[in-house]
Scaffold this motif. Structure first.
Motif, PDB file in Angstrom:
ATOM      1  N   VAL A  17       0.853  -1.185   0.000  1.00 25.19           N
ATOM      2  CA  VAL A  17       0.000   0.000   0.000  1.00 25.19           C
ATOM      3  C   VAL A  17       0.890   1.237   0.000  1.00 25.19           C
ATOM      4  O   VAL A  17       1.602   1.499   0.961  1.00 25.19           O
ATOM      5  CB  VAL A  17      -0.943   0.029   1.230  1.00 25.19           C
ATOM      6  N   ASP A  18       0.863   1.988  -1.111  1.00 18.05           N
ATOM      7  CA  ASP A  18       1.649   3.217  -1.231  1.00 18.05           C
ATOM      8  C   ASP A  18       1.029   4.065  -2.323  1.00 18.05           C
ATOM      9  O   ASP A  18       0.563   3.547  -3.323  1.00 18.05           O
ATOM     10  CB  ASP A  18       3.101   2.877  -1.594  1.00 18.05           C
ATOM     11  N   ASP A  19       0.996   5.387  -2.121  1.00 16.50           N
ATOM     12  CA  ASP A  19       0.391   6.261  -3.135  1.00 16.50           C
ATOM     13  C   ASP A  19       1.411   6.781  -4.144  1.00 16.50           C
ATOM     14  O   ASP A  19       1.059   7.471  -5.085  1.00 16.50           O
ATOM     15  CB  ASP A  19      -0.382   7.417  -2.497  1.00 16.50           C
ATOM     16  N   ASP A  20       2.689   6.406  -3.970  1.00 17.94           N
ATOM     17  CA  ASP A  20       3.719   6.731  -4.956  1.00 17.94           C
ATOM     18  C   ASP A  20       3.730   5.592  -5.973  1.00 17.94           C
ATOM     19  O   ASP A  20       4.319   4.538  -5.744  1.00 17.94           O
ATOM     20  CB  ASP A  20       5.076   6.863  -4.261  1.00 17.94           C
ATOM     21  N   GLU A  21       3.050   5.806  -7.108  1.00 17.79           N
ATOM     22  CA  GLU A  21       2.830   4.732  -8.073  1.00 17.79           C
ATOM     23  C   GLU A  21       4.126   4.132  -8.616  1.00 17.79           C
ATOM     24  O   GLU A  21       4.253   2.912  -8.743  1.00 17.79           O
ATOM     25  CB  GLU A  21       1.957   5.241  -9.225  1.00 17.79           C
ATOM     26  N   ALA A  22       5.107   4.971  -8.914  1.00 18.82           N
ATOM     27  CA  ALA A  22       6.375   4.474  -9.454  1.00 18.82           C
ATOM     28  C   ALA A  22       7.081   3.577  -8.430  1.00 18.82           C
ATOM     29  O   ALA A  22       7.558   2.484  -8.762  1.00 18.82           O
ATOM     30  CB  ALA A  22       7.274   5.638  -9.852  1.00 18.82           C
ATOM     31  N   PHE A  23       7.141   4.030  -7.176  1.00 20.38           N
ATOM     32  CA  PHE A  23       7.773   3.244  -6.115  1.00 20.38           C
ATOM     33  C   PHE A  23       7.005   1.934  -5.911  1.00 20.38           C
ATOM     34  O   PHE A  23       7.607   0.867  -5.769  1.00 20.38           O
ATOM     35  CB  PHE A  23       7.813   4.054  -4.807  1.00 20.38           C
ATOM     36  N   LEU A  24       5.677   2.015  -5.907  1.00 21.16           N
ATOM     37  CA  LEU A  24       4.829   0.845  -5.696  1.00 21.16           C
ATOM     38  C   LEU A  24       5.097  -0.217  -6.759  1.00 21.16           C
ATOM     39  O   LEU A  24       5.273  -1.392  -6.442  1.00 21.16           O
ATOM     40  CB  LEU A  24       3.354   1.278  -5.717  1.00 21.16           C
ATOM     41  N   LYS A  25       5.171   0.192  -8.018  1.00 17.15           N
ATOM     42  CA  LYS A  25       5.413  -0.760  -9.108  1.00 17.15           C
ATOM     43  C   LYS A  25       6.808  -1.374  -9.030  1.00 17.15           C
ATOM     44  O   LYS A  25       6.975  -2.569  -9.255  1.00 17.15           O
ATOM     45  CB  LYS A  25       5.191  -0.085 -10.459  1.00 17.15           C
ATOM     46  N   ARG A  26       7.826  -0.537  -8.716  1.00 18.81           N
ATOM     47  CA  ARG A  26       9.199  -1.053  -8.582  1.00 18.81           C
ATOM     48  C   ARG A  26       9.291  -2.080  -7.458  1.00 18.81           C
ATOM     49  O   ARG A  26       9.885  -3.148  -7.615  1.00 18.81           O
ATOM     50  CB  ARG A  26      10.175   0.089  -8.306  1.00 18.81           C
ATOM     51  N   LEU A  27       8.693  -1.735  -6.310  1.00 19.81           N
ATOM     52  CA  LEU A  27       8.739  -2.638  -5.156  1.00 19.81           C
ATOM     53  C   LEU A  27       7.964  -3.919  -5.455  1.00 19.81           C
ATOM     54  O   LEU A  27       8.431  -5.013  -5.120  1.00 19.81           O
ATOM     55  CB  LEU A  27       8.193  -1.949  -3.900  1.00 19.81           C
ATOM     56  N   ALA A  28       6.824  -3.808  -6.105  1.00 18.53           N
ATOM     57  CA  ALA A  28       6.026  -4.986  -6.441  1.00 18.53           C
ATOM     58  C   ALA A  28       6.811  -5.941  -7.336  1.00 18.53           C
ATOM     59  O   ALA A  28       6.852  -7.156  -7.099  1.00 18.53           O
ATOM     60  CB  ALA A  28       4.722  -4.563  -7.130  1.00 18.53           C
ATOM     61  N   LYS A  29       7.461  -5.390  -8.335  1.00 13.90           N
ATOM     62  CA  LYS A  29       8.246  -6.208  -9.260  1.00 13.90           C
ATOM     63  C   LYS A  29       9.383  -6.920  -8.519  1.00 13.90           C
ATOM     64  O   LYS A  29       9.623  -8.120  -8.711  1.00 13.90           O
ATOM     65  CB  LYS A  29       8.805  -5.320 -10.374  1.00 13.90           C
ATOM     66  N   ALA A  30      10.079  -6.181  -7.655  1.00 14.80           N
ATOM     67  CA  ALA A  30      11.194  -6.754  -6.893  1.00 14.80           C
ATOM     68  C   ALA A  30      10.702  -7.838  -5.927  1.00 14.80           C
ATOM     69  O   ALA A  30      11.368  -8.869  -5.759  1.00 14.80           O
ATOM     70  CB  ALA A  30      11.924  -5.654  -6.125  1.00 14.80           C
ATOM     71  N   MET A  31       9.542  -7.629  -5.318  1.00 13.04           N
ATOM     72  CA  MET A  31       9.019  -8.601  -4.353  1.00 13.04           C
ATOM     73  C   MET A  31       8.515  -9.857  -5.075  1.00 13.04           C
ATOM     74  O   MET A  31       8.637 -10.961  -4.550  1.00 13.04           O
ATOM     75  CB  MET A  31       7.925  -7.977  -3.494  1.00 13.04           C
ATOM     76  N   GLU A  32       7.957  -9.690  -6.281  1.00 12.02           N
ATOM     77  CA  GLU A  32       7.527 -10.852  -7.075  1.00 12.02           C
ATOM     78  C   GLU A  32       8.736 -11.712  -7.439  1.00 12.02           C
ATOM     79  O   GLU A  32       8.660 -12.948  -7.411  1.00 12.02           O
ATOM     80  CB  GLU A  32       6.783 -10.401  -8.336  1.00 12.02           C
ATOM     81  N   LYS A  33       9.866 -11.072  -7.753  1.00 14.17           N
ATOM     82  CA  LYS A  33      11.093 -11.813  -8.071  1.00 14.17           C
ATOM     83  C   LYS A  33      11.573 -12.632  -6.869  1.00 14.17           C
ATOM     84  O   LYS A  33      12.257 -13.627  -7.031  1.00 14.17           O
ATOM     85  CB  LYS A  33      12.206 -10.858  -8.508  1.00 14.17           C
ATOM     86  N   ARG A  34      11.216 -12.179  -5.677  1.00 13.35           N
ATOM     87  CA  ARG A  34      11.614 -12.882  -4.451  1.00 13.35           C
ATOM     88  C   ARG A  34      10.612 -13.977  -4.070  1.00 13.35           C
ATOM     89  O   ARG A  34      10.767 -14.622  -3.049  1.00 13.35           O
ATOM     90  CB  ARG A  34      11.764 -11.878  -3.311  1.00 13.35           C
ATOM     91  N   GLY A  35       9.556 -14.141  -4.870  1.00 13.29           N
ATOM     92  CA  GLY A  35       8.611 -15.231  -4.630  1.00 13.29           C
ATOM     93  C   GLY A  35       7.287 -14.842  -4.009  1.00 13.29           C
ATOM     94  O   GLY A  35       6.434 -15.695  -3.771  1.00 13.29           O
ATOM     95  N   PHE A  36       7.079 -13.575  -3.717  1.00 13.52           N
ATOM     96  CA  PHE A  36       5.811 -13.134  -3.142  1.00 13.52           C
ATOM     97  C   PHE A  36       4.733 -13.051  -4.228  1.00 13.52           C
ATOM     98  O   PHE A  36       5.030 -12.805  -5.397  1.00 13.52           O
ATOM     99  CB  PHE A  36       5.959 -11.748  -2.500  1.00 13.52           C
ATOM    100  N   GLU A  37       3.481 -13.250  -3.831  1.00 13.34           N
ATOM    101  CA  GLU A  37       2.328 -13.039  -4.710  1.00 13.34           C
ATOM    102  C   GLU A  37       1.759 -11.679  -4.323  1.00 13.34           C
ATOM    103  O   GLU A  37       1.066 -11.536  -3.320  1.00 13.34           O
ATOM    104  CB  GLU A  37       1.305 -14.155  -4.515  1.00 13.34           C
ATOM    105  N   VAL A  38       2.058 -10.664  -5.118  1.00 16.03           N
ATOM    106  CA  VAL A  38       1.819  -9.269  -4.757  1.00 16.03           C
ATOM    107  C   VAL A  38       0.461  -8.759  -5.207  1.00 16.03           C
ATOM    108  O   VAL A  38       0.020  -9.016  -6.320  1.00 16.03           O
ATOM    109  CB  VAL A  38       2.932  -8.370  -5.351  1.00 16.03           C
ATOM    110  N   GLU A  39      -0.161  -8.012  -4.313  1.00 16.96           N
ATOM    111  CA  GLU A  39      -1.375  -7.257  -4.638  1.00 16.96           C
ATOM    112  C   GLU A  39      -1.091  -5.816  -4.230  1.00 16.96           C
ATOM    113  O   GLU A  39      -0.561  -5.576  -3.151  1.00 16.96           O
ATOM    114  CB  GLU A  39      -2.567  -7.831  -3.873  1.00 16.96           C
TER     115      GLU A  39
END
Length: 183
Positions: A17-39
């Motif tokens: 949960v973050d309102d900085d869209e660019a940061f949110l997308k970067r973090l989501a991508k990085a966390m998916e690479k680590r095996g998380f199922e991101v929403e």
């Protein structure tokens, strides 16, 4: 890239949960690479809706969002799924907000800028171990600026009241508030 898969358990669901869209997308991508199922959610309302409908095993919640306080999402998540691991992330790191976040159920508290490795370490840390010291702690100027910002917020952004409480001239405070935060 990471070679070892992380031990995330059976449920790998992660709410960001973050309102900085660019940061949110970067973090989501990085966390998916680590095996998380991101929403992802870009607001308190969206975060609370996901936390209610599909409470995740892990969550990373920004403290200040355009439509309110991220701690509201933490409260909903803690009520729906008490065992979830929640990290509160903010650009306005202050001891008072860290205490508030932990009191209502956050597992850890990180100041921005935090990268995916910091977030992952905080999410997966054992509760009885102390985290390692930060690689690049805040400078004394940054700590001073954070304190002024905290008092300013506690005074409902009233410059005169903040200046009085900090024993500072109002014009001096206005100049400090007009500048960007020190690194």
């Amino acid at each position: 890239m990471m070679t070892d898969p992380l031990d995330l358990g059976d449920d790998k669901s992660l709410l960001l949960v973050d309102d900085d869209e660019a940061f949110l997308k970067r973090l989501a991508k990085a966390m998916e690479k680590r095996g998380f199922e991101v929403e992802m959610a870009g607001s308190v309302a969206a975060g609370k809706a996901i936390a209610t409908a599909r409470p995740p095993a892990y969550a990373v919640v920004d403290l200040r969002l355009e439509d309110g306080n991220g701690l509201d999402v933490v409260e909903v998540l803690r009520a729906r799924r008490p065992e979830s691991r929640i990290v509160v992330l903010t650009g306005y790191g202050a001891i008072a907000t860290a205490v508030a976040a932990v009191k209502i159920g956050a597992t850890d508290y990180l100041a921005k800028p935090a990268d995916a490795t910091d977030v992952t370490n905080a999410l997966l840390a054992l509760t009885d171990t102390l985290p390692p010291p930060p690689e690049n702690p805040m400078s004394a100027d940054r700590v001073r600026w954070e304190h002024i910002q905290r008092v300013y917020e506690l005074c409902d952004r009233n410059v005169s009241e903040t200046a009085r409480r900090l024993s500072m001239h109002r014009r001096t405070l206005q100049r400090i508030l007009a500048k960007r935060s020190p690194r």
